[in-house]
Write a protein that holds these residues in place. Structure first.
Motif, PDB file in Angstrom:
ATOM      1  N   ASP A 180      -6.564   3.500  -2.363  1.00 56.94           N
ATOM      2  CA  ASP A 180      -5.404   3.528  -1.466  1.00 56.94           C
ATOM      3  C   ASP A 180      -4.275   4.377  -2.056  1.00 56.94           C
ATOM      4  OD1 ASP A 180      -3.693   2.336   0.824  1.00 56.94           O
ATOM      5  OD2 ASP A 180      -2.539   1.846  -0.963  1.00 56.94           O
ATOM      6  N   LEU A 181      -4.149   4.350  -3.368  1.00 57.27           N
ATOM      7  CA  LEU A 181      -3.075   5.090  -4.044  1.00 57.27           C
ATOM      8  C   LEU A 181      -3.471   6.520  -4.412  1.00 57.27           C
ATOM      9  CD1 LEU A 181      -1.843   2.141  -6.253  1.00 57.27           C
ATOM     10  CD2 LEU A 181      -0.376   3.436  -4.684  1.00 57.27           C
ATOM     11  N   ALA A 222       2.514   7.808  -7.967  1.00 57.29           N
ATOM     12  CA  ALA A 222       1.758   8.169  -6.765  1.00 57.29           C
ATOM     13  C   ALA A 222       2.663   8.149  -5.539  1.00 57.29           C
ATOM     14  CB  ALA A 222       0.583   7.204  -6.578  1.00 57.29           C
ATOM     15  N   VAL A 223       3.540   7.151  -5.460  1.00 53.96           N
ATOM     16  CA  VAL A 223       4.482   7.064  -4.342  1.00 53.96           C
ATOM     17  C   VAL A 223       5.437   8.258  -4.379  1.00 53.96           C
ATOM     18  CG1 VAL A 223       6.275   5.683  -3.233  1.00 53.96           C
ATOM     19  CG2 VAL A 223       4.296   4.552  -4.285  1.00 53.96           C
ATOM     20  N   ALA A 224       5.907   8.624  -5.562  1.00 47.74           N
ATOM     21  CA  ALA A 224       6.830   9.758  -5.702  1.00 47.74           C
ATOM     22  C   ALA A 224       6.198  11.050  -5.206  1.00 47.74           C
ATOM     23  CB  ALA A 224       7.261   9.901  -7.165  1.00 47.74           C
ATOM     24  N   LEU A 225       4.943  11.280  -5.583  1.00 47.40           N
ATOM     25  CA  LEU A 225       4.250  12.493  -5.153  1.00 47.40           C
ATOM     26  C   LEU A 225       3.991  12.475  -3.650  1.00 47.40           C
ATOM     27  CD1 LEU A 225       1.790  12.794  -8.160  1.00 47.40           C
ATOM     28  CD2 LEU A 225       3.611  14.415  -7.594  1.00 47.40           C
ATOM     29  N   ALA A 226       3.610  11.315  -3.117  1.00 49.19           N
ATOM     30  CA  ALA A 226       3.391  11.202  -1.675  1.00 49.19           C
ATOM     31  C   ALA A 226       4.688  11.449  -0.909  1.00 49.19           C
ATOM     32  CB  ALA A 226       2.831   9.822  -1.336  1.00 49.19           C
ATOM     33  N   LEU A 227       5.793  10.946  -1.452  1.00 50.31           N
ATOM     34  CA  LEU A 227       7.097  11.139  -0.818  1.00 50.31           C
ATOM     35  C   LEU A 227       7.498  12.613  -0.845  1.00 50.31           C
ATOM     36  CD1 LEU A 227       9.674   9.935   0.426  1.00 50.31           C
ATOM     37  CD2 LEU A 227      10.470   9.450  -1.903  1.00 50.31           C
ATOM     38  N   GLY A 263       0.808  -1.206   0.000  1.00 53.70           N
ATOM     39  CA  GLY A 263       0.000   0.000   0.000  1.00 53.70           C
ATOM     40  C   GLY A 263       0.842   1.257   0.000  1.00 53.70           C
ATOM     41  N   LEU A 264       0.175   2.380  -0.278  1.00 55.26           N
ATOM     42  CA  LEU A 264       0.867   3.651  -0.462  1.00 55.26           C
ATOM     43  C   LEU A 264       1.699   4.044   0.751  1.00 55.26           C
ATOM     44  CD1 LEU A 264       1.316   6.164  -2.248  1.00 55.26           C
ATOM     45  CD2 LEU A 264      -0.694   7.174  -1.155  1.00 55.26           C
ATOM     46  N   ALA A 265       1.151   3.902   1.955  1.00 51.31           N
ATOM     47  CA  ALA A 265       1.887   4.320   3.150  1.00 51.31           C
ATOM     48  C   ALA A 265       3.181   3.522   3.301  1.00 51.31           C
ATOM     49  CB  ALA A 265       1.016   4.167   4.392  1.00 51.31           C
ATOM     50  N   LEU A 266       3.107   2.205   3.104  1.00 49.43           N
ATOM     51  CA  LEU A 266       4.295   1.366   3.225  1.00 49.43           C
ATOM     52  C   LEU A 266       5.330   1.733   2.170  1.00 49.43           C
ATOM     53  CD1 LEU A 266       5.985  -1.054   4.210  1.00 49.43           C
ATOM     54  CD2 LEU A 266       4.637  -2.489   2.659  1.00 49.43           C
ATOM     55  N   TRP A 267       4.898   1.835   0.915  1.00 49.10           N
ATOM     56  CA  TRP A 267       5.851   2.110  -0.166  1.00 49.10           C
ATOM     57  C   TRP A 267       6.507   3.485   0.009  1.00 49.10           C
ATOM     58  CZ3 TRP A 267       1.295   0.076  -3.356  1.00 49.10           C
ATOM     59  CH2 TRP A 267       1.367  -1.324  -3.445  1.00 49.10           C
TER      60      TRP A 267
END
Length: 273
Positions: free
Chosen positions: A197-198, A104-109, A74-78
């Protein structure tokens, strides 16, 4: 020189492809079964040359990186694992390039670590508020780990069907079989919840301070152009969009030369930071 090694992040082994030296670029792969960091980015990393420190991990549940005990991805873990990896490598500032799920992970990071992330390139990205689960993404996540499943998945990823060669099908089927057990836990049906989730909230997107380049294929059926990019253009503070005609979900494969030119030019703009 390209190296492959394992880095421990929060007691979890993360398999990483590394190359070059200089400003760091974290490259995050997408969510298709059989996807790995090296499979997605080795050619692009080689094209970038030795003047960038490229870090391309297998994210949890993909390739040689397991899902930590008690988690299901999931997004939080990644996002946490990506941040922890760069911390473990001692990298203080870095650009992030992400494809599809990796976008999506890059933007969340970038939202979570604004003091660390200098630039973001989100390619055929997920994460836009309101973007639905496409029929092609649903089928991609459900693809069986055999040659027929690999052929069907590859045919959905690219517009140019000449790229769906026997060698490509065989290689993807082998990678899908190798990762089948871990992948089965990531996106079980019903799959719209994993798109949710993403999805990044407008508040999260507003927290992204780094300049963002969106690269998208006009014929992308997995993350269609309008629903994937429109909300991001609305909510990101510093964003530009480059659309490639006659291109599906993987610009790095269908238009490799132009993609690398876009990537190199955008990353070079941030080298002074």
């Amino acid at each position: 020189m390209t190296t492959r090694r394992t880095v421990t992040v929060d007691d979890c082994p993360v398999h990483v492809l590394e190359s070059g030296a200089g400003p760091a670029v974290l490259m995050l792969h997408g969510s298709g079964p059989g996807t790995t960091g090296s499979g997605a980015w080795a050619t692009t990393a080689q094209a970038l040359g030795t003047s960038w420190h490229v870090v391309a991990p297998d994210q949890a549940g993909f390739g040689s990186t397991p899902v930590p005990a008690g988690s299901r991805g999931g997004l939080a873990l990644w996002t946490e694992q990506a941040a922890g990896l760069m911390d473990a490598l001692g990298v203080e500032e870095y650009a992030v390039v992400g494809h599809s799920m990796g976008g999506a992970v890059a933007l969340a990071l970038a939202a979570a670590r604004p003091e660390r992330v200098t630039r973001v390139v989100a390619v055929a990205t997920m994460g836009a508020p309101g973007a639905p689960l496409s029929a092609d993404l649903d089928a991609l996540w459900a693809a069986p780990a055999d040659p027929a499943g690999a052929r069907d998945m590859l045919s959905r990823l690219v517009l140019d069907q000449a790229l769906v060669t026997e060698a490509a099908v065989d290689a993807r089927a082998t990678a899908m079989r190798a990762g089948a057990a871990a992948f089965a836990s990531l996106f079980p049906a019903p799959r719209a919840r994993w798109v949710d989730d993403l999805t990044l909230s407008p508040r999260t997107l507003a927290a992204v301070r780094a300049p963002v380049l969106l690269v998208h294929g006009n014929e992308d059926r997995v993350t269609p152009l309008g629903t994937a990019t429109g909300p991001l253009l609305e909510h990101l503070a510093d964003v530009r969009l480059h659309v490639l005609a006659r291109c599906g979900h993987v610009p790095a494969i269908e238009h490799p030369h132009e993609f690398r030119q876009l990537l190199s030019a955008f990353l070079r703009q941030g080298r002074a930071h």
